[in-house]
Design a protein around this motif. Structure first.
Motif, PDB file in Angstrom:
ATOM      1  N   ILE A  44       0.833  -1.207   0.000  1.00  0.00           N
ATOM      2  CA  ILE A  44       0.000   0.000   0.000  1.00  0.00           C
ATOM      3  C   ILE A  44       0.866   1.255   0.000  1.00  0.00           C
ATOM      4  CG2 ILE A  44      -1.622   1.342   1.407  1.00  0.00           C
ATOM      5  CD1 ILE A  44      -2.952  -1.350   2.145  1.00  0.00           C
ATOM      6  N   THR A  45       1.959   1.237   0.752  1.00  0.00           N
ATOM      7  CA  THR A  45       2.839   2.407   0.824  1.00  0.00           C
ATOM      8  C   THR A  45       3.480   2.705  -0.528  1.00  0.00           C
ATOM      9  OG1 THR A  45       3.305   1.952   3.155  1.00  0.00           O
ATOM     10  CG2 THR A  45       4.839   3.392   1.988  1.00  0.00           C
ATOM     11  N   ILE A  46       4.034   1.686  -1.183  1.00  0.00           N
ATOM     12  CA  ILE A  46       4.682   1.974  -2.473  1.00  0.00           C
ATOM     13  C   ILE A  46       3.658   2.264  -3.568  1.00  0.00           C
ATOM     14  CG2 ILE A  46       6.775   0.691  -1.879  1.00  0.00           C
ATOM     15  CD1 ILE A  46       5.892  -1.444  -3.889  1.00  0.00           C
ATOM     16  N   ALA A  47       2.440   1.776  -3.408  1.00  0.00           N
ATOM     17  CA  ALA A  47       1.399   2.110  -4.387  1.00  0.00           C
ATOM     18  C   ALA A  47       1.043   3.585  -4.280  1.00  0.00           C
ATOM     19  CB  ALA A  47       0.157   1.245  -4.177  1.00  0.00           C
ATOM     20  N   HIS A  48       0.927   4.077  -3.058  1.00  0.00           N
ATOM     21  CA  HIS A  48       0.592   5.489  -2.874  1.00  0.00           C
ATOM     22  C   HIS A  48       1.762   6.411  -3.217  1.00  0.00           C
ATOM     23  CE1 HIS A  48      -3.477   5.541  -1.271  1.00  0.00           C
ATOM     24  NE2 HIS A  48      -3.183   4.462  -0.565  1.00  0.00           N
ATOM     25  N   LEU A  49       2.966   6.042  -2.812  1.00  0.00           N
ATOM     26  CA  LEU A  49       4.105   6.936  -2.998  1.00  0.00           C
ATOM     27  C   LEU A  49       4.717   6.869  -4.393  1.00  0.00           C
ATOM     28  CD1 LEU A  49       5.957   6.479   0.418  1.00  0.00           C
ATOM     29  CD2 LEU A  49       4.430   8.335  -0.274  1.00  0.00           C
ATOM     30  N   PHE A  50       4.849   5.664  -4.938  1.00  0.00           N
ATOM     31  CA  PHE A  50       5.590   5.494  -6.185  1.00  0.00           C
ATOM     32  C   PHE A  50       4.755   4.962  -7.337  1.00  0.00           C
ATOM     33  CE2 PHE A  50       8.620   4.678  -2.662  1.00  0.00           C
ATOM     34  CZ  PHE A  50       9.374   5.833  -2.801  1.00  0.00           C
ATOM     35  N   LYS A  51       3.463   4.689  -7.087  1.00  0.00           N
ATOM     36  CA  LYS A  51       2.572   4.131  -8.112  1.00  0.00           C
ATOM     37  C   LYS A  51       3.120   2.804  -8.668  1.00  0.00           C
ATOM     38  CE  LYS A  51      -0.265   7.565  -7.937  1.00  0.00           C
ATOM     39  NZ  LYS A  51      -1.309   7.458  -6.959  1.00  0.00           N
ATOM     40  N   LEU A  52       3.652   1.995  -7.782  1.00  0.00           N
ATOM     41  CA  LEU A  52       4.161   0.668  -8.118  1.00  0.00           C
ATOM     42  C   LEU A  52       3.473  -0.363  -7.236  1.00  0.00           C
ATOM     43  CD1 LEU A  52       7.981   1.457  -8.175  1.00  0.00           C
ATOM     44  CD2 LEU A  52       6.529   1.100 -10.156  1.00  0.00           C
ATOM     45  N   LYS A  53       3.572  -1.633  -7.622  1.00  0.00           N
ATOM     46  CA  LYS A  53       3.079  -2.697  -6.762  1.00  0.00           C
ATOM     47  C   LYS A  53       4.152  -3.752  -6.611  1.00  0.00           C
ATOM     48  CE  LYS A  53       0.291  -5.871  -8.701  1.00  0.00           C
ATOM     49  NZ  LYS A  53      -0.945  -6.434  -9.180  1.00  0.00           N
ATOM     50  N   LEU A  54       4.089  -4.483  -5.527  1.00  0.00           N
ATOM     51  CA  LEU A  54       5.053  -5.548  -5.279  1.00  0.00           C
ATOM     52  C   LEU A  54       4.828  -6.692  -6.255  1.00  0.00           C
ATOM     53  CD1 LEU A  54       5.116  -5.910  -1.380  1.00  0.00           C
ATOM     54  CD2 LEU A  54       6.867  -4.937  -2.836  1.00  0.00           C
ATOM     55  N   GLY A  55       5.918  -7.286  -6.693  1.00  0.00           N
ATOM     56  CA  GLY A  55       5.821  -8.458  -7.548  1.00  0.00           C
ATOM     57  C   GLY A  55       5.593  -9.715  -6.716  1.00  0.00           C
ATOM     58  N   HIS A  56       5.210 -10.774  -7.395  1.00  0.00           N
ATOM     59  CA  HIS A  56       4.926 -12.024  -6.699  1.00  0.00           C
ATOM     60  C   HIS A  56       6.157 -12.582  -5.995  1.00  0.00           C
ATOM     61  CE1 HIS A  56       1.615 -11.795  -9.634  1.00  0.00           C
ATOM     62  NE2 HIS A  56       0.930 -12.311  -8.642  1.00  0.00           N
ATOM     63  N   TYR A  57       7.310 -12.484  -6.635  1.00  0.00           N
ATOM     64  CA  TYR A  57       8.530 -13.012  -6.035  1.00  0.00           C
ATOM     65  C   TYR A  57       8.974 -12.186  -4.835  1.00  0.00           C
ATOM     66  CZ  TYR A  57       8.765 -16.073 -10.062  1.00  0.00           C
ATOM     67  OH  TYR A  57       8.475 -17.024 -11.004  1.00  0.00           O
ATOM     68  N   THR A  58       8.728 -10.891  -4.880  1.00  0.00           N
ATOM     69  CA  THR A  58       9.051 -10.047  -3.735  1.00  0.00           C
ATOM     70  C   THR A  58       8.169 -10.423  -2.544  1.00  0.00           C
ATOM     71  OG1 THR A  58       9.600  -8.255  -5.264  1.00  0.00           O
ATOM     72  CG2 THR A  58       9.301  -7.670  -2.952  1.00  0.00           C
ATOM     73  N   MET A  59       6.886 -10.631  -2.807  1.00  0.00           N
ATOM     74  CA  MET A  59       5.986 -11.041  -1.736  1.00  0.00           C
ATOM     75  C   MET A  59       6.393 -12.399  -1.163  1.00  0.00           C
ATOM     76  SD  MET A  59       2.230 -10.032  -3.076  1.00  0.00           S
ATOM     77  CE  MET A  59       1.895  -8.479  -3.834  1.00  0.00           C
ATOM     78  N   LEU A  60       6.744 -13.315  -2.028  1.00  0.00           N
ATOM     79  CA  LEU A  60       7.193 -14.630  -1.583  1.00  0.00           C
ATOM     80  C   LEU A  60       8.481 -14.513  -0.774  1.00  0.00           C
ATOM     81  CD1 LEU A  60       6.740 -17.687  -1.638  1.00  0.00           C
ATOM     82  CD2 LEU A  60       8.084 -17.747  -3.739  1.00  0.00           C
ATOM     83  N   GLY A  61       9.381 -13.642  -1.209  1.00  0.00           N
ATOM     84  CA  GLY A  61      10.625 -13.411  -0.478  1.00  0.00           C
ATOM     85  C   GLY A  61      10.378 -12.848   0.909  1.00  0.00           C
ATOM     86  N   ILE A  62       9.453 -11.887   1.018  1.00  0.00           N
ATOM     87  CA  ILE A  62       9.101 -11.328   2.327  1.00  0.00           C
ATOM     88  C   ILE A  62       8.498 -12.413   3.207  1.00  0.00           C
ATOM     89  CG2 ILE A  62       7.536  -9.737   3.511  1.00  0.00           C
ATOM     90  CD1 ILE A  62       7.934  -7.801   1.149  1.00  0.00           C
ATOM     91  N   ASN A  63       7.651 -13.238   2.620  1.00  0.00           N
ATOM     92  CA  ASN A  63       7.020 -14.328   3.361  1.00  0.00           C
ATOM     93  C   ASN A  63       8.075 -15.292   3.901  1.00  0.00           C
ATOM     94  OD1 ASN A  63       5.374 -16.346   4.319  1.00  0.00           O
ATOM     95  ND2 ASN A  63       4.187 -16.547   2.472  1.00  0.00           N
ATOM     96  N   LEU A  64       8.968 -15.746   3.061  1.00  0.00           N
ATOM     97  CA  LEU A  64      10.012 -16.669   3.492  1.00  0.00           C
ATOM     98  C   LEU A  64      10.951 -16.030   4.506  1.00  0.00           C
ATOM     99  CD1 LEU A  64      10.855 -18.398   0.098  1.00  0.00           C
ATOM    100  CD2 LEU A  64       9.534 -19.321   2.015  1.00  0.00           C
TER     101      LEU A  64
END
Length: 126
Positions: A44-64
Motif C-alpha cells: 500500500i505504501t509503495i502504491a501510494h508513494l511510487f505508483k508501483l506494486k510488489l511483484g509475486h517473487y518479492t511477496m514470496l521473499g518477504i514471506n520466506l
C-alpha cells in the motif's frame, strides 16, 4: 504481544487440531501472519508513494524471510518452549487473549483478499 500470539497459536494447534508438532506450526503461522501484515503495509505504501506494486517473487521473499526470522528467533533458540511455560496473556485475560489472537489472524489473513484489490484501485488497474 508476539509471545502472547505465539502462545495462543500454539494452544490452537495443540488442543484444537491436536497436531504432533504444535511448536513448529505455531512458528510458521505466526511468521506467515506477520509477513502478510508487512506485505500489505509495504504494498500500500509503495502504491501510494511510487505508483508501483510488489511483484509475486518479492511477496514470496518477504514471506520466506519472516518465517525464517520467527523460526530462528523462536524455534531454534528454544524461546518457544519458554513462552509456553510462561503462558502470557493480554491484560491477564484468557478470553480477551483469544479474541485478540483471532482478530489478528483474521485481519492479517483478510489482506490476501482485499489487499491486491485496494492496490489495483490506487494504481487504476482495476
Amino acid at each position: 504481544m508476539i509471545s502472547t500470539l505465539y502462545y495462543y497459536y500454539y494452544l490452537f494447534y495443540k488442543k484444537i487440531l491436536r497436531d504432533n508438532e504444535p511448536h513448529m506450526l505455531a512458528t510458521l503461522v505466526l511468521g506467515f501472519s506477520f509477513s502478510l501484515l508487512l506485505i500489505c503495509i509495504v504494498d500500500i505504501t509503495i502504491a501510494h508513494l511510487f505508483k508501483l506494486k510488489l511483484g509475486h517473487y518479492t511477496m514470496l521473499g518477504i514471506n520466506l524471510f519472516m518465517i525464517a526470522v520467527f523460526y530462528l528467533t523462536l524455534h531454534r533458540t528454544g524461546k518457544a518452549k519458554y513462552i509456553v511455560n510462561e503462558e502470557p496473556r493480554f491484560f491477564n485475560s484468557h478470553a480477551l487473549s483469544i479474541l485478540i489472537t483471532f482478530l489478528f489472524f483474521a485481519i492479517t489473513t483478510s489482506f490476501l483478499f482485499w489487499g491486491s484489490g485496494y492496490v489495483g484501485n490506487v494504481l487504476g488497474t482495476r
